[in-house]
Design a protein around this motif. Structure first.
Motif, mmCIF file in Angstrom:
data_model
loop_
_atom_site.group_PDB
_atom_site.id
_atom_site.type_symbol
_atom_site.label_atom_id
_atom_site.label_comp_id
_atom_site.label_asym_id
_atom_site.label_seq_id
_atom_site.Cartn_x
_atom_site.Cartn_y
_atom_site.Cartn_z
ATOM 1 N N HIS A 62 0.800 -0.683 -0.385
ATOM 2 C CA HIS A 62 -0.102 -0.283 0.006
ATOM 3 C C HIS A 62 0.908 0.805 -0.056
ATOM 4 N N TRP A 216 -7.601 0.924 2.962
ATOM 5 C CA TRP A 216 -7.111 -0.863 3.244
ATOM 6 C C TRP A 216 -7.841 -1.423 4.184
ATOM 7 N N TYR A 225 -2.553 -9.372 -2.553
ATOM 8 C CA TYR A 225 -1.840 -8.295 -3.844
ATOM 9 C C TYR A 225 -0.556 -8.228 -3.320
ATOM 10 N N SER A 227 0.945 -5.882 -5.817
ATOM 11 C CA SER A 227 1.362 -4.690 -7.300
ATOM 12 C C SER A 227 0.213 -3.921 -6.449
ATOM 13 N N PRO A 229 -0.199 -1.117 -7.902
ATOM 14 C CA PRO A 229 -1.353 -0.406 -9.205
ATOM 15 C C PRO A 229 -2.381 -1.346 -8.371
ATOM 16 N N GLU A 230 -2.212 -2.442 -8.449
ATOM 17 C CA GLU A 230 -3.566 -3.683 -8.329
ATOM 18 C C GLU A 230 -4.105 -3.303 -6.792
ATOM 19 N N SER A 231 -2.853 -3.141 -5.541
ATOM 20 C CA SER A 231 -3.846 -2.690 -4.615
ATOM 21 C C SER A 231 -4.087 -1.630 -4.566
ATOM 22 N N THR A 232 -3.679 -0.603 -4.796
ATOM 23 C CA THR A 232 -4.830 0.443 -4.996
ATOM 24 C C THR A 232 -5.923 0.860 -5.982
ATOM 25 N N LEU A 233 -6.370 -0.051 -6.374
ATOM 26 C CA LEU A 233 -7.198 -0.141 -7.473
ATOM 27 C C LEU A 233 -8.861 -1.094 -7.324
ATOM 28 N N VAL A 234 -7.728 -2.488 -6.951
ATOM 29 C CA VAL A 234 -8.651 -3.176 -5.880
ATOM 30 C C VAL A 234 -9.132 -2.708 -4.196
#
Length: 375
Positions: A62, A216, A225, A227, A229-234
């Motif tokens: 994060h 989060w 997650y 990644s 970018p993926e963590s920030t998206l989902v």
């Protein structure tokens, strides 16, 4: 040239510093565990209860604000952003007001940054960190109370302390908060869990709105997650939809009919999609399993009731549709200052849109946040 309306920023932020948890703010019993700054290479971290924040790699990665210097010792972040740090962490509220003026903003409601994820498994310590933050941010905003408002944070892992903190901050801190921030879940617990009802009842009785912010909050989801970018998206955004579901489908808005709630920092384009999915799903249950439903009305009825607000991104392509769907009275403007992923001059962008009526702009920028926060 005179600006056509007052601009209220419904969701701005502060970057916490080591001073946030200084001795004058943090309970004496927890001062030996005071959050500290740590360094690895050129990166700075918070060291809290044996853990480092942020986590740039690995499961549960994060991004949150890094600490700034204390006692004359500057961190890398302080050196890199020296020119804006007085505004970013409100060391000098006048610096923030100058930035607001440049961005055509008259008043900001300040939210935290560090509390966008769980910081400790120790509920009592987590509550103490919340109290310290509330003490500190009230003092900072008290330097410019007409331009800077603030929302409280509480630790819902300890509901009794959260209730006590709502009563304390509204009765004892000056200026008092204009709302309270929570995340979309309390760890693995949904927001409509009965153990949380005393918190909502207290907020309702105090006429203090609840703001559900992206963050989060679900460890099991975040830990899937690796990644950023993926963590920030989902896992950063999905808990807000879980929170929205808890309030609407989970019956909270019926149980607490005078409670106002906002859903912040996910734009507004999720509203047509998610409400459409709700309608599709709930139609089945209403026809075949009505006993499973805790809600009394349709989702759109709640959105139009005056209890529910959402923030928008000023370039949301579906904003005109959302305004027609929810009504102009339920959408808020938010700058996200000083977070790095924000855009500059967003007030100007909204004003210059030709697909939104002037009446809606006035409500988004002024009337709606004024009503939500009781300003």
């Amino acid at each position: 040239m005179t600006r056509p309306m007052t601009v209220i920023d419904a969701d701005a932020h502060v970057l916490e510093s080591l001073e946030t948890f200084g001795e004058q703010y943090l309970d004496s019993a927890y001062r030996p565990r005071r959050p500290q700054a740590a360094k690895s290479g050129e990166r700075d971290y918070w060291h809290i209860d044996g853990h480092l924040f942020p986590r740039y790699s690995g499961r549960g990665c994060h991004i949150i604000g890094t600490p700034t210097g204390s006692g004359g010792v500057k961190t890398h972040a302080t050196r890199k952003f020296e020119g804006v740090m007085d505004s970013n962490h409100l060391r000098d509220p006048a610096a923030r007001i100058r930035e607001m003026r440049d961005q055509e903003i008259d008043l900001q409601v300040i939210y935290p940054t560090l509390f966008l994820l769980p910081l400790t498994a120790d509920a009592a310590y987590g509550a103490a960190l919340c109290r310290a933050y509330n003490n500190w941010i009230a003092e900072r905003c008290g330097k410019a109370p007409e331009q800077l408002k603030w929302v409280a944070v509480v630790n819902l892992e300890d509901v009794d302390s959260a209730v006590a903190e709502l009563k304390r901050v509204t009765a004892e801190l000056k200026p008092a908060p204009v709302g309270v921030m929570i995340l979309g879940t309390v760890g693995e617990k949904l927001l409509n869990h009965p153990s949380l009802f005393p918190f909502y009842a207290t907020a309702e009785a105090l006429d203090l709105p609840v703001a559900v912010h992206v963050g989060w909050s679900v460890p099991s989801l975040a830990n899937m997650y690796t990644s950023l970018p993926e963590s920030t998206l989902v896992p950063f955004t999905m808990p807000l939809l879980m929170g929205f579901t808890a309030f609407v489908v989970g019956g909270l808005l019926d149980r607490f009919p005078k409670l106002r709630v906002a859903f912040l920092e996910l734009g507004c384009e999720w509203v047509p999609f998610f409400v459409g999915r709700m309608d599709h799903t709930l139609k089945f249950f209403a026809q075949h399993m009505p006993e499973a439903l805790a809600m009394k009305r349709k989702p759109l009825d709640y959105l139009r009731s005056g209890q529910v607000y959402v923030t928008c991104e000023v370039d949301d392509a579906l904003l005109p549709h959302v305004l027609r769907l929810m009504g102009e009275e339920h959408v808020l403007y938010a700058s996200d200052i000083p977070h790095a992923d924000r855009d500059d001059f967003t007030v100007r962008t909204l004003r210059e849109r030709d697909d939104i009526p002037a009446s809606a702009k006035a409500k988004i920028l002024d009337q709606n946040p004024r009503r939500f926060y009781r300003l």
